[in-house]
Design a protein around this motif. Structure first.
Motif, PDB file in Angstrom:
ATOM      1  N   LEU A 126      27.499 -41.582-141.932  1.00  0.00           N
ATOM      2  CA  LEU A 126      27.563 -41.782-140.494  1.00  0.00           C
ATOM      3  C   LEU A 126      27.221 -40.433-139.859  1.00  0.00           C
ATOM      4  O   LEU A 126      26.498 -39.647-140.435  1.00  0.00           O
ATOM      5  CB  LEU A 126      28.944 -42.301-140.117  1.00  0.00           C
ATOM      6  CG  LEU A 126      29.248 -43.645-140.777  1.00  0.00           C
ATOM      7  CD1 LEU A 126      30.691 -44.036-140.578  1.00  0.00           C
ATOM      8  CD2 LEU A 126      28.352 -44.728-140.231  1.00  0.00           C
ATOM      9  N   GLY A 139      30.401 -47.268-135.948  1.00  0.00           N
ATOM     10  CA  GLY A 139      30.144 -48.171-137.068  1.00  0.00           C
ATOM     11  C   GLY A 139      30.428 -49.616-136.676  1.00  0.00           C
ATOM     12  O   GLY A 139      29.651 -50.514-136.990  1.00  0.00           O
ATOM     13  N   ARG A 186      34.323 -44.871-144.793  1.00  0.00           N
ATOM     14  CA  ARG A 186      33.159 -45.758-144.753  1.00  0.00           C
ATOM     15  C   ARG A 186      33.515 -47.147-145.255  1.00  0.00           C
ATOM     16  O   ARG A 186      33.108 -48.158-144.680  1.00  0.00           O
ATOM     17  CB  ARG A 186      32.026 -45.174-145.604  1.00  0.00           C
ATOM     18  CG  ARG A 186      31.321 -44.035-144.945  1.00  0.00           C
ATOM     19  CD  ARG A 186      30.022 -43.748-145.646  1.00  0.00           C
ATOM     20  NE  ARG A 186      30.224 -43.154-146.943  1.00  0.00           N
ATOM     21  CZ  ARG A 186      30.219 -41.833-147.165  1.00  0.00           C
ATOM     22  NH1 ARG A 186      29.986 -41.013-146.178  1.00  0.00           N
ATOM     23  NH2 ARG A 186      30.409 -41.373-148.369  1.00  0.00           N
TER      24      ARG A 186
END
Lengths: 273, 298
Positions: A126, A139, A186
Motif C-alpha cells: 500500500l 484499501g 494487508r
C-alpha cells in the motif's frame, strides 16, 4: 503430454465430481502460461554498444526467452472450498494464482471465474508513507466499500491485524512497520470484505502464531460466506490446518489433486527422496 | 482432448459448458465502456482519498510539511524574479513581465507534473493494482487531482504576485476558473493516455522530460508570444496557435493581466481550449479503457 497431465493417483474423483449442490467458482481449462522474459541475456550483451548495434541493424533483441511456466492445468473449484497449492520452488504455483486473478494472459486454454478474484500476495504494497489507519481506509475504498462502511470497519481491521498490540502503530507511517506487521495489516484489510474468490500467496507466512490462528479462523468464516480460498504455502502445517483439498503442482503440471492428507503424504515422500 | 476426460472422470460436461451454465466469466475480461464509466463513478471516493493521500504522503518526510505546497511556487517565482527581473532586466516588450512569466510557468507546471507522474501512475502502483480490483483509470485521474491541489496553491501565490506587480482587480479574473478547469480536463485525458503508454514502454519515463521541455519552449512561457509571429514562418506560427498549452496559458494571462500580448483573439482561444479539453478528455479515457485488462500484467 497426454500422459503427463494425468494425475498420478486418481484420488480427485471424490472431490471434483460434479455434484448438483456444488456451485463452481473457478473453472481452469487446460491452461498454458508462457512468460516472455526481456533482458534475459548472456553476460556482456546488454552493453551500450550492443544495444546500439541492435537498433542500427534493426534486429530484434535476441534476449527474449520463453519460459513455459504452466503447461496444461485443468481443475474446478467450488464454493466453500479451501484449496492448498503446493509444489517445489518454480513449479508454477504463483503463476497459476496470477492467471486466475486475471493478471497474466493465458497462451492456450481458459480460466473462468465467478466475480472478481482478489489476490493477496506478499508484495501487495500500500502507501508506505501513510499511517496504517489511512492505508486501511484507502484499501477498503479500493475494494469498493462506501465511506460509512469504511468508518465502521476501520477500528475492527486495526484490532484484527493486532498492530496496536506493540504500541500505537495504527497512527504511524507503514514504513516504520516490521515486515510481519505490514503483512498482517494487508491481510486484515483484504479479509475485511466478502470475497467470491480469495487467492493467498504466502501472505500468512510472516505472521506470528497468534495471528496465524486468528487468520485461520477468518478464512473459515470467509469460506462459510460462500467463498473459495486458494492458499499457496511452503508450510505444510498451514495447508493441513486450512485446506481440505490440495493441488500439487510440479514443473507446471498437476501431479496430484485430492484430499489434503493424501496429497501432502505423497508430496512429503517425494520431497524427502 | 482425451486426457482431460480422464482427469475428470465424473464430469459429463466440458469445462466451457460448466462455466457457461453457472455464469462464470473469463478471468481478466474488460468491461464495456458504459459499465467502466459507471464503475469509475462509484469509485469516486477512492479516487479523492487516493489523490489526497498522495498529496499528504509527498510531504510527510519534509520538515516543513505541507508548507512546501506554497513554498515551491514561491521559490520558483523568486528565482525567475532575480534572473529575469534583476540580473537580465528582461522586458520583452511586455508591461508586467514578472507576472506574465509566472502565469505561464505555473500553468505549464500543472500539465508538466501531471504528465510526468501520470506516466508512472501504473508502474509505480503495481502492488496496489495486483492486490485490489478497482478501475485502473482511478490512478491517472487521482494524479490529476493531486496536481490540481498543487495548482490551487500556486494560483494563490500567483494572485499575490499579480497584485504586488500592480495589476487591477477586475471581473475578468473570474475567467481564470473555467480556463483552469478546461486545462484540468485536458490534463486528465493526457494523464490517462501517457499512463497506458508508460505501462507498456518503460523508456517513456526517460523521454518525457525532453518532450515536456520542448513543449515548454513552444508554449511561450519564458518569452513573449509575439516572438512566434516575428521569428517563425507564417505557416508554423499559425500552427503554434493550436498548441493547447499555449492556449490555456494565454487564457489565464488574458484573465489576470491587463496588458498581456495574446497570439490569437480570446474567442478563438476559448473555442480551441474547449475543443482540446473534449478531445483529450474523451480520447484519453477511451484509449486507457482499451488497455484495462493489461495493467498489472507481466
Amino acid at each position: 503430454m497426454a500422459k503427463q497431465t494425468e494425475p498420478i493417483a486418481d484420488v480427485n474423483a471424490t472431490t471434483s465430481a460434479v455434484d448438483h449442490q456444488r456451485i463452481p467458482t473457478i473453472v481452469v481449462d487446460d491452461v498454458h502460461v508462457i512468460y516472455r522474459v526481456h533482458g534475459a541475456s548472456a553476460p556482456g550483451s546488454a552493453s551500450m554498444v550492443t544495444s546500439l548495434r541492435r537498433i542500427v541493424s534493426g534486429t530484434r533483441s535476441p534476449n527474449i526467452r520463453e519460459v513455459h511456466a504452466v503447461k496444461g492445468v485443468s481443475f474446478t473449484a467450488y464454493r466453500g472450498e479451501a484449496i492448498g497449492l503446493i509444489g517445489s520452488n518454480g513449479s508454477g504455483k504463483s503463476t497459476l494464482l496470477l492467471t486466475i486473478a486475471g493478471l497474466l494472459p493465458v497462451d492456450r486454454g481458459a480460466v473462468y471465474t465467478a466475480g472478481q478474484p482478489s489476490l493477496l500476495g506478499v508484495n501487495a504494497a500500500l502507501l508506505n508513507d501513510l499511517s496504517g489507519e489511512r492505508n486501511v481506509a484507502l484499501g477498503c475504498l479500493a475494494m469498493g466499500m462506501s465511506r460509512a462502511e469504511v468508518r465502521k470497519l476501520t477500528p475492527e481491521i486495526i484490532d484484527f491485524s493486532g498492530i496496536n498490540e506493540s504500541g500505537e502503530f495504527g497512527s504511524l507511517p507503514m514504513r516504520t512497520y516490521s515486515s510481519g506487521m505490514a503483512a498482517r495489516l494487508r491481510f486484515a484489510i483484504a479479509a475485511a470484505k466478502k470475497h467470491d474468490v480469495l487467492l493467498i500467496d504466502e501472505a500468512l507466512a510472516t505472521g506470528d502464531a497468534r495471528f496465524r490462528r486468528r487468520s485461520e479462523e477468518r478464512l473459515h468464516e470467509l469460506r462459510e460466506g460462500a467463498g473459495t480460498v486458494f492458499l499457496v504455502s511452503h508450510s505444510i502445517g498451514t495447508i493441513t490446518d486450512t485446506c481440505e483439498r490440495t493441488i500439487w503442482l510440479e514443473a507446471g503440471l498437476i501431479r496430484m489433486d485430492g484430499p489434503t492428507q493424501a496429497v501432502v503424504t505423497a508430496y512429503e515422500e517425494y520431497m524427502t527422496k | 482432448m482425451t486426457d482431460t476426460a480422464v482427469s475428470r472422470p465424473d464430469s459429463a460436461q466440458s469445462p466451457t459448458a460448466l462455466a457457461a451454465r453457472f455464469g462464470l466469466r473469463p478471468a481478466g475480461q474488460r468491461p464495456t465502456l458504459a459499465n467502466y464509466t459507471r464503475q469509475l463513478w462509484s469509485y469516486r471516493h477512492f479516487i479523492a482519498s487516493f489523490a489526497n493521500a498522495k498529496l499528504v504522503a509527498s510531504f510527510t518526510s519534509a520538515r516543513l510539511g505541507r508548507l512546501w505546497q506554497v513554498l515551491t511556487p514561491l521559490t520558483n517565482a523568486a528565482i525567475y524574479f532575480v534572473i529575469f527581473g534583476v540580473v537580465l532586466n528582461t522586458r520583452a516588450g511586455i508591461p508586467n513581465f514578472i507576472a506574465y512569466l509566472c502565469t505561464g510557468l505555473f500553468v505549464f507546471t500543472f500539465t508538466q507534473t501531471v504528465v510526468q507522474s501520470g506516466t508512472q501512475s501504473i508502474t509505480s502502483n503495481l502492488g496496489l493494482i495486483r492486490a485490489l480490483h478497482f478501475p485502473r483509470a482511478s490512478l491517472p485521474i487521482a494524479v490529476t487531482l493531486t496536481q490540481f491541489q498543487h495548482l490551487i496553491a500556486s494560483i494563490a501565490v500567483l494572485i499575490g504576485i499579480v497584485l504586488v506587480t500592480g495589476e487591477p482587480v477586475t471581473f475578468l479574473w473570474l475567467l481564470a476558473v473555467p480556463a483552469l478547469l478546461l486545462q484540468s480536463v485536458f490534463n486528465g485525458g493526457l494523464a490517462l493516455a501517457v499512463a497506458r503508454l508508460g505501462a507498456k514502454v518503460a523508456d517513456l519515463k526517460q523521454i518525457m522530460p525532453f518532450v515536456m521541455r520542448t513543449w515548454m519552449y513552444a508554449s511561450g512561457v519564458l518569452y513573449s508570444v509575439d516572438m512566434f509571429a516575428d521569428n517563425l514562418p507564417p505557416a508554423v506560427a499559425q500552427l503554434m496557435q493550436l498548441n493547447p498549452l499555449l492556449i490555456y496559458i494565454e487564457l489565464v494571462r488574458h484573465a489576470l493581466l491587463e496588458n498581456a500580448p495574446l497570439a490569437s483573439p480570446p474567442t478563438q482561444l476559448w473555442l480551441l481550449g474547449a475543443g482540446w479539453a473534449l478531445l483529450a478528455g474523451i480520447g484519453g479515457f477511451v484509449y486507457f479503457w482499451r488497455g484495462e485488462e493489461e495493467y498489472g500484467r507481466g
